[in-house]
Design an enzyme around this catalytic site. Structure first.
Site, PDB file in Angstrom:
ATOM      1  N   LYS A 263      -8.915  -1.725  -5.150  1.00  0.00           N
ATOM      2  CA  LYS A 263      -8.625  -2.946  -4.408  1.00  0.00           C
ATOM      3  C   LYS A 263      -9.934  -3.716  -4.278  1.00  0.00           C
ATOM      4  O   LYS A 263     -10.910  -3.195  -3.724  1.00  0.00           O
ATOM      5  CB  LYS A 263      -8.044  -2.607  -3.032  1.00  0.00           C
TER       6      LYS A 263
ATOM      7  N   THR B   1       0.824  -1.206   0.000  1.00  0.00           N
ATOM      8  CA  THR B   1       0.000   0.000   0.000  1.00  0.00           C
ATOM      9  C   THR B   1       0.858   1.257   0.000  1.00  0.00           C
ATOM     10  O   THR B   1       0.566   2.231  -0.706  1.00  0.00           O
ATOM     11  CB  THR B   1      -0.943   0.001   1.214  1.00  0.00           C
TER      12      THR B   1
END
Length: 227
Positions: A38, A17
């Site tokens: 995502k 991330t």
């Protein structure tokens, strides 16, 4: 239609991330209309009103300064900090592949670049009940190029090579590696880089040090990874 890239990792908590946020920041700095996606996100906190905070999406939006609304970034958000398939079962909110693909395609029509991030490593079940959906099903459904994020420290040779070999066996395109938590003066880290390149044939395209706020990669190189 957008240019797309999938960010996978050698496991959980290797910095996917964080690196994805830096990638989106680079695109944004080059005046590209960039989006984050995502499919399923677990381990999220709740707001005082009880709604879930899409933590990874919020981090990427904050670090990259992209204007994309949070509501577009992740169709399935779970509280339990477990694999998405188990979180979905515990919270009775199973992943529907059609919804995942429809939401992704919506972004592809709206943005110049869509960067999708995986959950955990490359082997991740999104649903496992009367239906079986793996992370790679999403990758293959849109023929996405992949970038592997790995921690630069001890054990990364094994985890990078195993990730790459699985991807090769399953016909998933790996375009390169990014090392996170890299220490330039650490001989193990520099040797890990050389060994991973030698054993996979992939290039380590960038090395991210602790606290870095920019990705040391040219826009031209980054752009070449997207398809």
């Amino acid at each position: 239609m957008s240019k797309n890239l999938f960010i996978t990792g050698t496991g959980t908590d290797v910095g996917k991330t964080y690196v994805t946020g830096l990638i989106l920041k680079k695109l944004n700095q080059n005046n590209k209309k960039a989006a984050y996606y995502k499919a399923a996100m677990s381990g999220n906190d709740r707001k005082p009103d009880g709604s879930l905070i899409a933590g990874d999406a919020l981090h990427v939006k904050t670090i990259s300064s992209i204007t994309q609304p949070l509501e577009e970034m992740c169709p399935y958000i779970y509280e339990q900090a477990v694999s998405p398939h188990l979180a979905a079962k515990l919270e009775q909110n199973p992943v529907d592949m059609q919804k995942v693909l429809q939401n992704f395609d919506y972004l592809c029509d709206k943005y110049d670049y869509v960067t999708a991030e995986g959950s955990g490593g490359i082997i991740c079940p999104l649903r496992f009940d009367n239906q079986k959906i793996m992370l790679e099903d999403f990758i293959k459904s849109r023929n996405l190029n992949c970038l592997i994020v790995a921690d630069a420290g001890l054990g990364t040779i094994n985890s990078v090579v195993m990730t790459y070999e699985y991807m090769k066996l399953h016909n998933i395109s790996a375009k390169g590696i990014i090392f996170n938590n890299f220490e330039p003066e650490n001989p193990m880290h520099t040797d890990n880089l050389l060994m991973c390149e030698y054993l996979t044939g992939l290039k380590v395209l960038a090395c991210v040090k602790n606290g870095d706020t920019d990705l040391n990669i040219s826009f031209e190189t980054l752009n070449s990874l997207y398809n």
